[in-house]
Design a protein around this motif. Sequence first.
Motif, PDB file in Angstrom:
ATOM      1  N   ALA A 117       0.383   5.215   1.066  1.00 15.37           N
ATOM      2  CA  ALA A 117      -0.538   6.145   1.722  1.00 15.37           C
ATOM      3  C   ALA A 117      -0.402   7.534   1.101  1.00 15.37           C
ATOM      4  CB  ALA A 117      -0.236   6.209   3.214  1.00 15.37           C
ATOM      5  N   GLU A 145      -7.239   9.897   3.811  1.00 10.91           N
ATOM      6  CA  GLU A 145      -7.310   8.556   4.379  1.00 10.91           C
ATOM      7  C   GLU A 145      -7.107   7.497   3.293  1.00 10.91           C
ATOM      8  OE1 GLU A 145     -10.975   8.161   6.457  1.00 10.91           O
ATOM      9  OE2 GLU A 145     -10.527   9.747   7.906  1.00 10.91           O
ATOM     10  N   THR A 182       1.746   6.047  14.599  1.00  9.81           N
ATOM     11  CA  THR A 182       1.247   4.982  13.726  1.00  9.81           C
ATOM     12  C   THR A 182       1.584   3.587  14.247  1.00  9.81           C
ATOM     13  OG1 THR A 182       3.253   5.171  12.351  1.00  9.81           O
ATOM     14  CG2 THR A 182       1.313   6.427  11.665  1.00  9.81           C
ATOM     15  N   MET A 232      -3.238   7.554   8.248  1.00  9.23           N
ATOM     16  CA  MET A 232      -2.108   6.644   8.287  1.00  9.23           C
ATOM     17  C   MET A 232      -2.165   5.786   9.527  1.00  9.23           C
ATOM     18  SD  MET A 232       1.051   8.989   6.949  1.00  9.23           S
ATOM     19  CE  MET A 232       2.227   7.734   7.454  1.00  9.23           C
ATOM     20  N   GLN A 291      -3.458   0.454  -3.363  1.00  5.03           N
ATOM     21  CA  GLN A 291      -2.825  -0.858  -3.507  1.00  5.03           C
ATOM     22  C   GLN A 291      -2.160  -0.909  -4.882  1.00  5.03           C
ATOM     23  OE1 GLN A 291      -1.175  -3.771  -2.761  1.00  5.03           O
ATOM     24  NE2 GLN A 291      -2.868  -4.063  -1.305  1.00  5.03           N
ATOM     25  N   TYR A 341       5.004  -1.908  -6.255  1.00  6.14           N
ATOM     26  CA  TYR A 341       5.492  -1.290  -5.023  1.00  6.14           C
ATOM     27  C   TYR A 341       6.982  -1.542  -4.820  1.00  6.14           C
ATOM     28  CZ  TYR A 341       6.377  -0.209  -0.189  1.00  6.14           C
ATOM     29  OH  TYR A 341       6.935   0.310   0.942  1.00  6.14           O
ATOM     30  N   VAL A 391       5.093   3.147   6.163  1.00  3.83           N
ATOM     31  CA  VAL A 391       4.103   3.400   5.107  1.00  3.83           C
ATOM     32  C   VAL A 391       3.954   4.902   4.868  1.00  3.83           C
ATOM     33  CG1 VAL A 391       1.845   2.666   4.213  1.00  3.83           C
ATOM     34  CG2 VAL A 391       2.883   1.398   6.092  1.00  3.83           C
ATOM     35  N   SER A 392       5.060   5.587   4.752  1.00  2.41           N
ATOM     36  CA  SER A 392       5.002   7.053   4.628  1.00  2.41           C
ATOM     37  C   SER A 392       5.982   7.574   3.579  1.00  2.41           C
ATOM     38  CB  SER A 392       5.316   7.693   5.986  1.00  2.41           C
ATOM     39  OG  SER A 392       6.613   7.325   6.430  1.00  2.41           O
ATOM     40  N   LYS A 396      -5.371   4.997   0.754  1.00  2.00           N
ATOM     41  CA  LYS A 396      -4.197   4.145   0.569  1.00  2.00           C
ATOM     42  C   LYS A 396      -4.407   3.349  -0.708  1.00  2.00           C
ATOM     43  CE  LYS A 396      -2.948   3.594   5.439  1.00  2.00           C
ATOM     44  NZ  LYS A 396      -2.705   2.639   6.548  1.00  2.00           N
ATOM     45  N   LEU A 407       0.829  -1.193   0.000  1.00  2.00           N
ATOM     46  CA  LEU A 407       0.000   0.000   0.000  1.00  2.00           C
ATOM     47  C   LEU A 407       0.868   1.249   0.000  1.00  2.00           C
ATOM     48  CD1 LEU A 407      -2.659  -0.996   2.682  1.00  2.00           C
ATOM     49  CD2 LEU A 407      -3.068  -0.783   0.236  1.00  2.00           C
TER      50      LEU A 407
END
Length: 322
Positions: free
Chosen positions: A138, A143, A195, A321, A147, A152, A246-247, A145, A136
């Motif tokens: 973000a 909000e 998070t 997140m 896929q 990725y 995830v940032s 995210k 994912l």
Amino acid sequence: MSAVKMSILAGGIGLATVLLLGPLVIPLLYRLKFGQEIRDDGPRAHLKKRGTATMGGIMILAGTALASFLVNGASPENLFLFAVMLGCGLLGFADDYLKIVFRRPLGLRARAKMLGLLIVGAFLAWSAYILQRGTLIAIPFTELKIQVGLFYYLFVVLVLIATANAVNLTDGLDGLAGGLTAIVGIAYVFISLLTGHEAAAVFAAAVSGSCLGFLKFNHYPARVFMGDTGSLALGGALAGIAVLTVSELTLVILGGVFVLEVISVVIQVISFQMSGKRVFRMSPLHHHFELSGWPEVRVVYFFWLIGCCLAVLGILSLRGMG
């Protein structure tokens, strides 16, 4: 011990370690004649820095290692994060070594450096898979995210290469890259805690504390430079933390000054190739301000201020997140 206290402890250990290592390592670097070579096409004011000890990034690596492993232990997250940082640091060490010992001004060839970063990036992508980080991405301030599946892992490699090179480009003034990385690292302590990524919070604190300790010796006038050993390692560390938390896109905000430095180089190259004219007096951007008459310290403090504002903005972008 709470995650907050663990992060504070890690930051303190990293800070103390580098402060203790400085008086031991810096004289050794001078004795080994590991002095910085200054390119003649840079700002003339920088010629006086020729011979200043470099490769001081080994102190940041040591401080981060001791702090993170003492507090985090050999957790999978900590092992992977430090391995990425160390991999980039070793690549930078090779680059510095070739510049200093073999008198090769450009160090590693561009292809060799890119290959090295590709390998470390691939390791980071594999780490994300092993840690079941998912695929994912973000979107800051939302909000949402997305896929992205197997794409990725290519994205992770690009994040690593871009971040390492961005920090490396920014390392051109006394204290600039170290101070900015400390700021981004502190922001990542908050982001990681908010998070639920406690291991990343501790690691980010260790990196920040080590950078703050390094500033004792690296602020103007610098007694030691971090070299590519430090700048590539710090870029790898930030990329690793971004992936784990995830940032990755939030890192673009947090490290906005790094991004501006890269953009200034791209604009300068494109403009000169297409029209023969330069947009900036010199790139990266910090040199433009220098050649516009700003004292070096003023440029650094101004960029730090922008970095602090962007760090707050990045933390505020956390909606959704976690």
